[in-house]
Design an enzyme around this catalytic site. Structure first.
Site, mmCIF file in Angstrom:
data_model
loop_
_atom_site.group_PDB
_atom_site.id
_atom_site.type_symbol
_atom_site.label_atom_id
_atom_site.label_comp_id
_atom_site.label_asym_id
_atom_site.label_seq_id
_atom_site.Cartn_x
_atom_site.Cartn_y
_atom_site.Cartn_z
ATOM 1 C CG HIS A 20 -2.012 -0.920 1.224
ATOM 2 N ND1 HIS A 20 -3.254 -0.839 1.016
ATOM 3 C CD2 HIS A 20 -1.819 -2.516 1.197
ATOM 4 C CE1 HIS A 20 -4.027 -2.020 1.086
ATOM 5 N NE2 HIS A 20 -2.949 -2.999 0.992
ATOM 6 C CG ASP A 123 -4.980 1.940 2.237
ATOM 7 O OD1 ASP A 123 -3.863 1.809 1.510
ATOM 8 O OD2 ASP A 123 -5.779 0.826 2.676
#
Ligand code: UDP
Length: 481
Positions: A20, A123
């Site tokens: 990520h 995120d």
């Protein structure tokens, strides 16, 4: 730009896992290169990985910086210093890690109130950020870190629940309402996809879906031409607002940038290139299973034997590191490294993946199908052996093998959390040869190379991803006037 006197300021808040963080850093650099002021929010132990990756962007005069907030590892029952998923040593720690991540809300809100950015790209694992940003009238964009194909597939699975209509875990079902006929089995679904139980992780996914509905939209690391049917499906059938701005890894243009992504590599750029430079084009297969998946020693051994039997030259990344030179690695067949000298290279720890994949000597990629790796493989134009382990990797496998037709499956049947399913040496040998030699391999390589060319065009001025990023920046800019 926000306005003539005030450039657009965007906060980027990646989840603390390399899969990520790496694409989010690339994304922040892309925005910065278009005149946006980019601030990446992270924790103290993750910050050095980011500062290394943004050095060049800063030198070029773009505005990109880092803000840190303390990660409450100990408060959430984790060992001191556990701030990244790669320091999680057992699946039981995941719950505590997520708890610690949720405890960041208050300090994060303080940052929002202090800096008041014009937009937040956060995120999917931080669902609370939508409402946190809304308090300050800041639009939040969601970053999932996966493809439009898998976003569509997982949404249709959830909506139509085809997996509840089969009688066994190994019976296949079709995911309804998708542009292609995609078949999976219950065994290949994640724990959270197939259970109705209210677990902590399921609650988090539910919150994430609900927060997404209230968010400004979704940014996707992909390009339109790669999955146009799914980009259209996501927007028009599922009604989502999405911008595809990738492959973001292509913003790393020179070898130094490519070698610097993520953790400190266990091999120098020079050593790695020297090894690859001595090889013929398309002659080396690269094997890597990302930053989270782990295999038991018995599986590592099967890989070693399968690779040797394939007769192909290889670079193989093994996450297990030796503690000292005397450390016996029981899983390595007797004399393996000696026999493989000059032919096969084992990198223990972290490899400069994009540097390797982009080298002309590399002609194939054995991958766990994490979306970043998959897209990096596409961008490098290499056929792939797909070896999904967990997360949404079984969807990515379908995309590579069935839709794009640039890979073959090694035959994994079962989704497992972090530790891979066992695959026999014969299957490894066969799949590696299938992508490296023969007519089928050549056809897959041609298709992969054509996609890599389109990927490059997509991020150049006027390309689909370049233009989508432009329209997003413009839209956010006009919101600020
Ligand atoms: N990666 C790397 N070197 C390694 C392992 C991974 O550079 O030794 C990078 C890889 O290029 C990719 C990311 O780490 O950008 C992994 O993300 P992915 O989505 O493929 O898998 P995950 O680690 O999330 O399972």
């Amino acid at each position: 730009m926000g306005s003539a006197s005030h450039p657009l300021h965007i906060f980027f808040f990646p989840f603390f896992a390399h899969g990520h963080m790496i694409p989010t850093i690339d994304m922040a650099r892309l925005f910065a290169a278009r005149g946006v002021v980019a601030t990446i929010v992270t924790t103290p132990l993750n910050a050095p990985l980011i500062s290394k990756a943004i050095q060049k962007t800063i030198t070029l005069g773009y505005k990109i910086n880092i803000q840190t907030i303390k990660f409450p590892s100990v408060e959430a029952g984790l060992p001191e210093g556990c701030e990244n998923v790669d320091s999680i040593t057992s699946p039981n720690m995941i719950g505590n890690f997520m708890k610690a991540a949720a405890m960041l809300q208050e300090p994060f809100e303080q940052l929002l109130s202090e800096y008041h950015p014009d937009c937040l790209v956060a995120d999917m694992f931080f669902p609370w950020t939508t409402d946190a940003a809304a308090q300050f009238d800041i639009p939040r964009l969601v970053f999932h870190g996966t493809s439009l194909f898998s976003l569509c597939a997982s949404e249709c699975l959830r909506l139509y629940e085809p997996h509840k209509k089969v009688s066994s875990d190994s019976e296949s079902f079709v995911i309804p309402n998708l542009p292609d006929e995609i078949r999976l089995t219950r065994m290949q679904l994640s724990d959270f996809d197939k259970t109705d139980e209210v677990t902590d992780i399921n609650k988090l996914f539910k919150e994430s879906r609900e927060a997404e509905k209230r968010s400004y939209g979704v940014v996707v690391n992909s390009f339109y031409e790669l999955e146009h049917a799914y980009a259209d499906h996501y927007r028009e059938v599922l009604g989502r607002k999405a911008w595809h701005i990738g492959p973001v890894s292509l913003c790393n243009r020179d070898n130094e940038e490519k070698a610097q992504r993520g953790k400190e590599a266990s091999i120098t750029e020079h050593e790695c290139l020297k090894w690859l430079d001595s090889k013929k084009p398309n002659s080396v297969v690269y094997i890597c299973f990302g930053s989270v998946a782990n295999f038991p020693e018995s599986q590592l051994r099967e890989i070693a034997i399968g690779l040797e039997a394939s007769g192909q030259e290889f670079i193989w990344v093994v996450r297990k590191s030796k503690h000292n030179e005397e450390d016996k690695e029981e899983w390595l067949p007797e004399g393996f490294e000696k026999r493989m000298e000059g032919k096969g290279l084992i990198i223990r720890g972290w490899a400069p993946q994009v540097l390797i994949l982009d080298h002309e000597a590399v002609g194939g990629f054995v991958t766990h199908c994490g979306w970043n790796s998959t897209l990096e493989g596409v961008s490098a134009g290499v056929p792939m052996v797909t070896w999904p382990v967990s997360a949404e990797q079984f969807y990515n496998e379908k995309q590579v093998t069935q839709i794009l037709k640039i890979g073959v499956g090694v035959g994994v049947q079962k989704w497992v959390r972090m530790v891979g399913d066992s695959i026999k040496k014969e299957a490894i040998e066969k799949a590696v040869n299938q992508i490296m030699v023969g007519e089928e391999a050549e056809e897959m390589r041609n298709r992969a190379k054509a996609l890599a060319d389109i990927a490059r065009l997509a991020v150049e001025a006027g390309g689909s991803s370049y233009s989508d990023l432009n329209s997003l920046i413009q839209e956010l800019g006009s919101r600020c006037h």
